[in-house]
Motif scaffolding. Structure first.
Motif, PDB file in Angstrom:
ATOM      1  N   GLU A  69      60.549  20.198 -33.866  1.00  0.00           N
ATOM      2  CA  GLU A  69      60.926  19.493 -32.647  1.00  0.00           C
ATOM      3  C   GLU A  69      62.405  19.142 -32.676  1.00  0.00           C
ATOM      4  O   GLU A  69      62.927  18.687 -33.685  1.00  0.00           O
ATOM      5  CB  GLU A  69      60.092  18.211 -32.481  1.00  0.00           C
ATOM      6  N   GLY A  70      63.061  19.363 -31.541  1.00  0.00           N
ATOM      7  CA  GLY A  70      64.476  19.045 -31.418  1.00  0.00           C
ATOM      8  C   GLY A  70      65.397  20.042 -32.075  1.00  0.00           C
ATOM      9  O   GLY A  70      66.604  19.826 -32.134  1.00  0.00           O
ATOM     10  N   LEU A  71      64.849  21.141 -32.546  1.00  0.00           N
ATOM     11  CA  LEU A  71      65.671  22.122 -33.258  1.00  0.00           C
ATOM     12  C   LEU A  71      66.814  22.629 -32.394  1.00  0.00           C
ATOM     13  O   LEU A  71      67.962  22.642 -32.815  1.00  0.00           O
ATOM     14  CB  LEU A  71      64.807  23.284 -33.743  1.00  0.00           C
ATOM     15  N   HIS A  72      66.529  22.998 -31.178  1.00  0.00           N
ATOM     16  CA  HIS A  72      67.584  23.506 -30.296  1.00  0.00           C
ATOM     17  C   HIS A  72      68.458  22.392 -29.756  1.00  0.00           C
ATOM     18  O   HIS A  72      69.634  22.595 -29.523  1.00  0.00           O
ATOM     19  CB  HIS A  72      66.965  24.320 -29.153  1.00  0.00           C
ATOM     20  N   ASP A  73      67.876  21.206 -29.584  1.00  0.00           N
ATOM     21  CA  ASP A  73      68.641  20.073 -29.072  1.00  0.00           C
ATOM     22  C   ASP A  73      69.739  19.653 -30.043  1.00  0.00           C
ATOM     23  O   ASP A  73      70.802  19.238 -29.622  1.00  0.00           O
ATOM     24  CB  ASP A  73      67.732  18.857 -28.843  1.00  0.00           C
ATOM     25  N   ASN A  74      69.445  19.749 -31.346  1.00  0.00           N
ATOM     26  CA  ASN A  74      70.381  19.274 -32.372  1.00  0.00           C
ATOM     27  C   ASN A  74      71.122  20.409 -33.063  1.00  0.00           C
ATOM     28  O   ASN A  74      71.705  20.206 -34.112  1.00  0.00           O
ATOM     29  CB  ASN A  74      69.628  18.451 -33.428  1.00  0.00           C
ATOM     30  N   ALA A  75      71.115  21.576 -32.478  1.00  0.00           N
ATOM     31  CA  ALA A  75      71.711  22.745 -33.141  1.00  0.00           C
ATOM     32  C   ALA A  75      73.178  22.530 -33.489  1.00  0.00           C
ATOM     33  O   ALA A  75      73.649  22.984 -34.523  1.00  0.00           O
ATOM     34  CB  ALA A  75      71.559  23.985 -32.268  1.00  0.00           C
ATOM     35  N   ASN A  76      73.900  21.797 -32.646  1.00  0.00           N
ATOM     36  CA  ASN A  76      75.328  21.601 -32.901  1.00  0.00           C
ATOM     37  C   ASN A  76      75.669  20.177 -33.322  1.00  0.00           C
ATOM     38  O   ASN A  76      76.823  19.835 -33.459  1.00  0.00           O
ATOM     39  CB  ASN A  76      76.121  21.969 -31.638  1.00  0.00           C
ATOM     40  N   ALA A  77      74.655  19.340 -33.502  1.00  0.00           N
ATOM     41  CA  ALA A  77      74.907  17.940 -33.859  1.00  0.00           C
ATOM     42  C   ALA A  77      75.171  17.798 -35.352  1.00  0.00           C
ATOM     43  O   ALA A  77      74.545  18.463 -36.167  1.00  0.00           O
ATOM     44  CB  ALA A  77      73.715  17.073 -33.479  1.00  0.00           C
TER      45      ALA A  77
END
Length: 119
Positions: A69-77
């Motif tokens: 979960e959130g893998l794509h959301d946090n890709a650049n964080a």
């Protein structure tokens, strides 16, 4: 160099383990591993096999998809930009169990998790 997916899965493992108030040793014992192996999973230096991920999901009472979960959301964080982990770390640092429990209940109420647990 660790793969970003392995790092993300490791962060999610650490997050849920901390929320469940389990030590690396607690989880390692249930998997018949060393706590060092759990450390390696959590930093992403070792990949978690699918079968091991399934076992972890059962031990930690989350669906296997939780770890992605959130893998794509946090890709650049950056790692320090994860407010969820900041909350987990702050909650884990509270020594008074009554206060910790009240904060947990508050977060569950605000997020709707309390209603979902009852339903």
């Amino acid at each position: 160099m660790s793969h970003p997916v392995d790092v993300h899965v490791g962060k999610r493992l650490k997050q849920i383990r901390t929320l469940r108030r389990l030590s690396q040793t607690d989880v390692a014992r249930k998997l018949e591993l060393s706590f060092q192996q759990i450390q390696k999973y959590e930093v992403g230096s070792n990949r978690v096999a699918a079968s091991r991920l399934f076992e972890l999901s059962q031990i930690l009472d989350v669906p296997p998809a939780y770890f992605f979960e959130g893998l794509h959301d946090n890709a650049n964080a950056a790692p320090s930009e994860d407010p969820g982990m900041d909350i987990v770390n702050a909650l884990a640092a509270i020594q008074d169990e009554a206060i910790k429990s009240r904060i947990k209940t508050f977060i569950e109420d605000v997020s709707g998790l309390t209603v979902a647990k009852r339903g």
